[in-house]
Design a protein around this motif. Sequence first.
Motif, short mmCIF file in Angstrom:
data_model
loop_
_atom_site.label_atom_id
_atom_site.label_comp_id
_atom_site.label_asym_id
_atom_site.label_seq_id
_atom_site.Cartn_x
_atom_site.Cartn_y
_atom_site.Cartn_z
N ILE A 185 -6.94 -1.73 -5.31
CA ILE A 185 -6.15 -0.53 -4.96
C ILE A 185 -5.85 -0.52 -3.47
CG2 ILE A 185 -6.21 1.99 -4.82
CD1 ILE A 185 -7.83 1.92 -7.48
N LEU A 186 -6.84 -0.86 -2.65
CA LEU A 186 -6.64 -0.93 -1.20
C LEU A 186 -5.56 -1.96 -0.86
CD1 LEU A 186 -7.36 -0.23 1.73
CD2 LEU A 186 -9.19 -1.94 1.58
N ALA A 187 -5.64 -3.13 -1.48
CA ALA A 187 -4.65 -4.18 -1.21
C ALA A 187 -3.25 -3.73 -1.62
CB ALA A 187 -5.05 -5.47 -1.95
N ARG A 188 -3.13 -3.11 -2.80
CA ARG A 188 -1.83 -2.63 -3.27
C ARG A 188 -1.27 -1.55 -2.33
NH1 ARG A 188 -2.65 -0.41 -8.54
NH2 ARG A 188 -3.12 -2.54 -9.15
N THR A 189 -2.14 -0.66 -1.90
CA THR A 189 -1.71 0.40 -0.97
C THR A 189 -1.25 -0.20 0.35
OG1 THR A 189 -3.26 1.93 -2.01
CG2 THR A 189 -2.45 2.51 0.18
N THR A 190 -1.98 -1.18 0.84
CA THR A 190 -1.61 -1.84 2.09
C THR A 190 -0.24 -2.49 1.97
OG1 THR A 190 -3.95 -2.25 2.58
CG2 THR A 190 -2.34 -3.57 3.78
N VAL A 191 0.02 -3.16 0.86
CA VAL A 191 1.33 -3.78 0.64
C VAL A 191 2.42 -2.71 0.54
CG1 VAL A 191 2.71 -5.11 -1.02
CG2 VAL A 191 0.41 -5.87 -0.41
N ASN A 192 2.14 -1.62 -0.16
CA ASN A 192 3.14 -0.54 -0.31
C ASN A 192 3.46 0.13 1.02
OD1 ASN A 192 3.34 -1.00 -3.05
ND2 ASN A 192 1.96 0.65 -3.61
N LEU A 193 2.52 0.16 1.94
CA LEU A 193 2.73 0.84 3.22
C LEU A 193 3.22 -0.08 4.33
CD1 LEU A 193 -0.37 3.23 3.29
CD2 LEU A 193 2.02 3.80 2.81
N ARG A 194 3.56 -1.31 4.01
CA ARG A 194 3.94 -2.26 5.06
C ARG A 194 5.15 -1.79 5.86
NH1 ARG A 194 5.55 -4.23 0.24
NH2 ARG A 194 7.66 -5.03 0.03
#
Length: 192
Positions: A39-48
């Motif tokens: 979830i953290l990785a997905r959120t990081t990608v979404n917030l790039r």
Amino acid sequence: MLDSTFKFGWISNAGLMLFLGATIGGLIQGLSLKRLMVILARTTVNLRKTVVTICSLIALASVMNYSGMITSIASGLVAVTGDFYPLVAPMIGAIGTFVTGSDTSSNILFAKLQAHVANQLGMTGHDGTSFGIEGGQENWLVAANTTGATGGKMISPQSIAIATAACDMEGKDGEILRSAIPYALLYIVLGG
């Protein structure tokens, strides 16, 4: 003899506390550590894109500050408004939010401007201290910027577009903007 002291200041870092709180909260709710990291990785990608935007705004604000643009703009505002500037300060924050769509971005761009204007207006004591207000009266103008920024959020086209999309009201943007303007202006005037 070397005097070395280990300091634990990093423990009180807000980002660390948020990370630990989210992780512990997720574990309490039954998520695995692996799932939390996904979830953290997905959120990081979404917030790039958001990260790029914020970094760009900080860079712009830094260039404006170091090049003297902030000081020049502050001088112009003081020349035009004089001692009445504190009444105008929230409007600057509102314009920043209207243009950028973000309170944070408005504060990044204009907080130093507000502090420079306060200094040019002599809003600190002769000895460099504030008039009994810890942190200086320039903080009041920076706070006024934040107040105006929240008022500008009511009429920010980006916010209205998101709201209309979320509420299935596409095409009603102009109507919502027109109805929100009086409330936003009242809020900003009261802030001033």
